[in-house]
Design an enzyme around this catalytic site. Structure first.
Site, PDB file in Angstrom:
ATOM      1  N   ARG A 179     -50.310   6.909  21.148  1.00  0.00           N
ATOM      2  CA  ARG A 179     -50.278   7.073  22.621  1.00  0.00           C
ATOM      3  C   ARG A 179     -50.460   5.738  23.342  1.00  0.00           C
ATOM      4  O   ARG A 179     -51.189   5.632  24.337  1.00  0.00           O
ATOM      5  CB  ARG A 179     -51.341   8.092  23.089  1.00  0.00           C
ATOM      6  CG  ARG A 179     -51.187   9.463  22.473  1.00  0.00           C
ATOM      7  CD  ARG A 179     -49.915  10.185  22.927  1.00  0.00           C
ATOM      8  NE  ARG A 179     -49.731  11.443  22.195  1.00  0.00           N
ATOM      9  CZ  ARG A 179     -48.888  11.591  21.158  1.00  0.00           C
ATOM     10  NH1 ARG A 179     -48.148  10.574  20.731  1.00  0.00           N
ATOM     11  NH2 ARG A 179     -48.773  12.755  20.564  1.00  0.00           N
ATOM     12  N   SER A 229     -53.361  16.972  28.118  1.00  0.00           N
ATOM     13  CA  SER A 229     -54.581  16.514  27.450  1.00  0.00           C
ATOM     14  C   SER A 229     -55.181  15.332  28.197  1.00  0.00           C
ATOM     15  O   SER A 229     -54.472  14.382  28.528  1.00  0.00           O
ATOM     16  CB  SER A 229     -54.263  16.050  26.024  1.00  0.00           C
ATOM     17  OG  SER A 229     -53.752  17.123  25.299  1.00  0.00           O
ATOM     18  N   GLU A 304     -56.266   9.698  27.882  1.00  0.00           N
ATOM     19  CA  GLU A 304     -54.808   9.571  27.845  1.00  0.00           C
ATOM     20  C   GLU A 304     -54.288   9.390  29.276  1.00  0.00           C
ATOM     21  O   GLU A 304     -53.306   8.693  29.497  1.00  0.00           O
ATOM     22  CB  GLU A 304     -54.244  10.860  27.228  1.00  0.00           C
ATOM     23  CG  GLU A 304     -52.802  10.770  26.838  1.00  0.00           C
ATOM     24  CD  GLU A 304     -52.392  11.916  25.926  1.00  0.00           C
ATOM     25  OE1 GLU A 304     -53.081  12.188  24.917  1.00  0.00           O
ATOM     26  OE2 GLU A 304     -51.367  12.549  26.245  1.00  0.00           O
TER      27      GLU A 304
HETATM   28  C1  LIG Z   1     -48.787  20.615  31.012  1.00  0.00           C
HETATM   29  C2  LIG Z   1     -48.685  19.243  30.404  1.00  0.00           C
HETATM   30  C3  LIG Z   1     -48.515  19.103  29.039  1.00  0.00           C
HETATM   31  C4  LIG Z   1     -48.412  17.816  28.461  1.00  0.00           C
HETATM   32  N1  LIG Z   1     -48.228  17.722  27.112  1.00  0.00           N
HETATM   33  C5  LIG Z   1     -48.085  16.502  26.544  1.00  0.00           C
HETATM   34  C6  LIG Z   1     -47.841  16.379  25.134  1.00  0.00           C
HETATM   35  O1  LIG Z   1     -47.741  17.365  24.396  1.00  0.00           O
HETATM   36  N2  LIG Z   1     -47.708  15.140  24.620  1.00  0.00           N
HETATM   37  C7  LIG Z   1     -47.782  14.022  25.404  1.00  0.00           C
HETATM   38  O2  LIG Z   1     -47.633  12.914  24.869  1.00  0.00           O
HETATM   39  N3  LIG Z   1     -48.015  14.117  26.740  1.00  0.00           N
HETATM   40  C8  LIG Z   1     -48.166  15.314  27.320  1.00  0.00           C
HETATM   41  N4  LIG Z   1     -48.401  15.408  28.671  1.00  0.00           N
HETATM   42  C9  LIG Z   1     -48.576  14.195  29.479  1.00  0.00           C
HETATM   43  C10 LIG Z   1     -47.297  13.662  30.140  1.00  0.00           C
HETATM   44  O3  LIG Z   1     -46.372  14.708  30.350  1.00  0.00           O
HETATM   45  C11 LIG Z   1     -46.642  12.575  29.284  1.00  0.00           C
HETATM   46  O4  LIG Z   1     -47.516  11.472  29.115  1.00  0.00           O
HETATM   47  C12 LIG Z   1     -45.319  12.080  29.914  1.00  0.00           C
HETATM   48  O5  LIG Z   1     -44.684  11.245  28.981  1.00  0.00           O
HETATM   49  C13 LIG Z   1     -45.526  11.323  31.216  1.00  0.00           C
HETATM   50  O6  LIG Z   1     -44.245  11.077  31.769  1.00  0.00           O
HETATM   51  P1  LIG Z   1     -44.058  10.902  33.335  1.00  0.00           P
HETATM   52  O7  LIG Z   1     -42.625  10.660  33.600  1.00  0.00           O
HETATM   53  O8  LIG Z   1     -44.655  12.059  34.069  1.00  0.00           O
HETATM   54  O9  LIG Z   1     -44.910   9.594  33.597  1.00  0.00           O
HETATM   55  P2  LIG Z   1     -46.010   9.361  34.734  1.00  0.00           P
HETATM   56  O10 LIG Z   1     -47.126  10.311  34.548  1.00  0.00           O
HETATM   57  O11 LIG Z   1     -45.348   9.340  36.065  1.00  0.00           O
HETATM   58  O12 LIG Z   1     -46.492   7.898  34.357  1.00  0.00           O
HETATM   59  C14 LIG Z   1     -47.248   7.697  33.191  1.00  0.00           C
HETATM   60  C15 LIG Z   1     -47.276   6.192  32.911  1.00  0.00           C
HETATM   61  O13 LIG Z   1     -45.974   5.770  32.542  1.00  0.00           O
HETATM   62  C16 LIG Z   1     -45.522   4.716  33.396  1.00  0.00           C
HETATM   63  N5  LIG Z   1     -44.098   4.884  33.563  1.00  0.00           N
HETATM   64  C17 LIG Z   1     -43.412   5.986  33.951  1.00  0.00           C
HETATM   65  N6  LIG Z   1     -42.082   5.726  33.970  1.00  0.00           N
HETATM   66  C18 LIG Z   1     -41.935   4.429  33.595  1.00  0.00           C
HETATM   67  C19 LIG Z   1     -40.809   3.559  33.439  1.00  0.00           C
HETATM   68  N7  LIG Z   1     -39.550   3.959  33.678  1.00  0.00           N
HETATM   69  N8  LIG Z   1     -41.052   2.278  33.065  1.00  0.00           N
HETATM   70  C20 LIG Z   1     -42.312   1.840  32.833  1.00  0.00           C
HETATM   71  N9  LIG Z   1     -43.406   2.621  32.943  1.00  0.00           N
HETATM   72  C21 LIG Z   1     -43.218   3.898  33.333  1.00  0.00           C
HETATM   73  C22 LIG Z   1     -46.322   4.882  34.698  1.00  0.00           C
HETATM   74  O14 LIG Z   1     -46.441   3.653  35.374  1.00  0.00           O
HETATM   75  C23 LIG Z   1     -47.665   5.355  34.137  1.00  0.00           C
HETATM   76  O15 LIG Z   1     -48.437   4.270  33.730  1.00  0.00           O
HETATM   77  C24 LIG Z   1     -48.500  16.673  29.271  1.00  0.00           C
HETATM   78  C25 LIG Z   1     -48.664  16.820  30.659  1.00  0.00           C
HETATM   79  C26 LIG Z   1     -48.756  18.096  31.224  1.00  0.00           C
HETATM   80  C27 LIG Z   1     -48.906  18.221  32.711  1.00  0.00           C
END
Ligand SMILES: Cc1cc2nc3c(=O)[nH]c(=O)nc-3n(C[C@H](O)[C@H](O)[C@H](O)COP(=O)(O)OP(=O)(O)OC[C@H]3O[C@@H](n4cnc5c(N)ncnc54)[C@H](O)[C@@H]3O)c2cc1C
Length: 330
Positions: A179, A229, A304
């Protein structure tokens, strides 16, 4: 960093016409439904626009942050003096470049990408089918499920740095760890990713995805806003201490509330928003749980989720909690 003023807003509007939003309510769109508005939100439509935007922001000495679906972000309660960059609808293309390799833009919705690959008869990313984020966010977090991570399938990542320059990195240079990736320490915007999969049976992959989604529906809270998480389930500590949810439960935190935020009674590694939670409520729970679990189990869990402060800086949530204690709300 300088404040975002109207003349900068006009310059940005000149670079990304029609794709600049003023005082955009991040909280309302984040998965936790917590937090304030950012001064500007910009959605570039091309790599050229993204490069020009990054250069202008650097020259103006204004803070910027990149967001995806905000499914892993806790947004501070006050207005955020920064420019948020989101690679949305214009950055979602996916194309097959050889029998087992695809090139995907970073704004792609991860469950949609998992379905696209399954239909193409390419397997290996079924474990991501229930992760509600963009590919950019998934790469940054090296996310995944069932003890797997996206990094294992990465061939290369293309990003745009703060000077607007394009950078290509091979997987070996992305420093993928549990992660975590090099992008957590850089100020790059991930734009495109090459992924290598295995050829496989689409029907078998579809069945696997259905069973993963069914298991997640039973295990995770779905009715109240949450960010998945809260603490990492690092395989090394998992072997010695078990999953974070079990440690949190043993330390007596399941169901405990601070303001409108509560440790989910369904799964202790989730914090849910009962409607009026503040970012400070969630940070308090995260900080207090981290210390209490360390005292009772002897293991310091790493969060996380990441926190966006009022200057647009992104922090690991436990560091943000310690700043909150020493400096008050940001
Ligand atoms: C119900 C639920 C279940 C989940 N289950 C999981 C799971 O099973 N496994 C898991 O790993 N995660 C899980 N997550 C967490 C989350 O969905 C992941 O971490 C996901 O990858 C975040 O993506 P995002 O586009 O929403 O990023 P954001 O939350 O918007 O950003 C997260 C980070 O990534 C950076 N970021 C986003 N886009 C870019 C880009 N294009 N370039 C550079 N940096 C960037 C942001 O600056 C920030 O630091 C879950 C979340 C929820 C709400």
């Amino acid at each position: 960093m300088r404040p975002v003023d109207d003349s900068l807003a006009r310059r940005i509007e000149g670079i990304c016409p029609g794709r600049v939003k003023t005082r955009y309510d991040l909280g309302r769109h984040s998965w936790w439904r917590i937090g304030g508005a950012v001064r500007l939100l910009v959605e570039p439509a091309s790599l050229a626009e993204l490069s020009a935007l990054r250069l202008v922001l650097r020259e103006a000495e204004v803070a910027s942050l990149v967001i995806g679906e905000m499914s892993n972000l806790l947004i501070c309660d006050s207005p955020i003096n920064a420019v948020a960059i989101r690679l949305g609808t214009h950055f979602r293309a996916a194309e097959r470049i050889d029998p087992v390799t695809v090139s995907v833009e970073s704004g792609a919705w991860v469950p949609g990408l998992a379905r696209f690959l399954q239909r193409q008869g390419l397997t290996g990313l079924e474990h991501t089918c229930g992760i509600p984020g963009t590919l950019g966010g998934l790469i940054m977090m090296n996310g995944g499920s069932l003890r797997q991570s996206i990094g294992a399938n990465v061939v290369s990542v293309t990003s745009i740095d703060a000077a607007g320059e394009m950078v290509h990195r091979k997987r070996e240079d992305c420093e993928f760890a549990y992660r975590d990736s090099i992008f957590a320490r850089l100020d790059d915007v991930i734009a495109k990713v090459e992924l290598r999969l295995e050829p496989g049976d689409p029907l078998a992959a579809r069945r696997r995805m259905h069973s993963i989604l069914r298991a997640r529906r039973l295990k995770f809270p779905r009715k109240l806003p949450n960010c998945g998480s809260v603490f990492k389930s690092d395989p090394a500590s998992y072997a010695d201490f078990g999953p974070p949810g079990a440690m949190i439960e043993r330390a007596g935190w399941k169901g405990v509330a601070r303001g409108g935020a509560q440790v989910s009674p369904l799964h202790a590694n989730f914090i849910v928003n009962h409607g009026a939670a503040k970012a400070a409520d969630v940070l308090s729970l995260i900080g207090e749980i981290q210390e209490s679990v360390e005292a009772t189990c002897g293991h310091r869990m790493q969060p996380e989720v990441r926190y966006v402060d009022q200057n647009g800086r992104i922090w690991p949530a436990d560091r943000a909690y310690r700043r909150l204690l020493s400096e008050g709300p940001t």
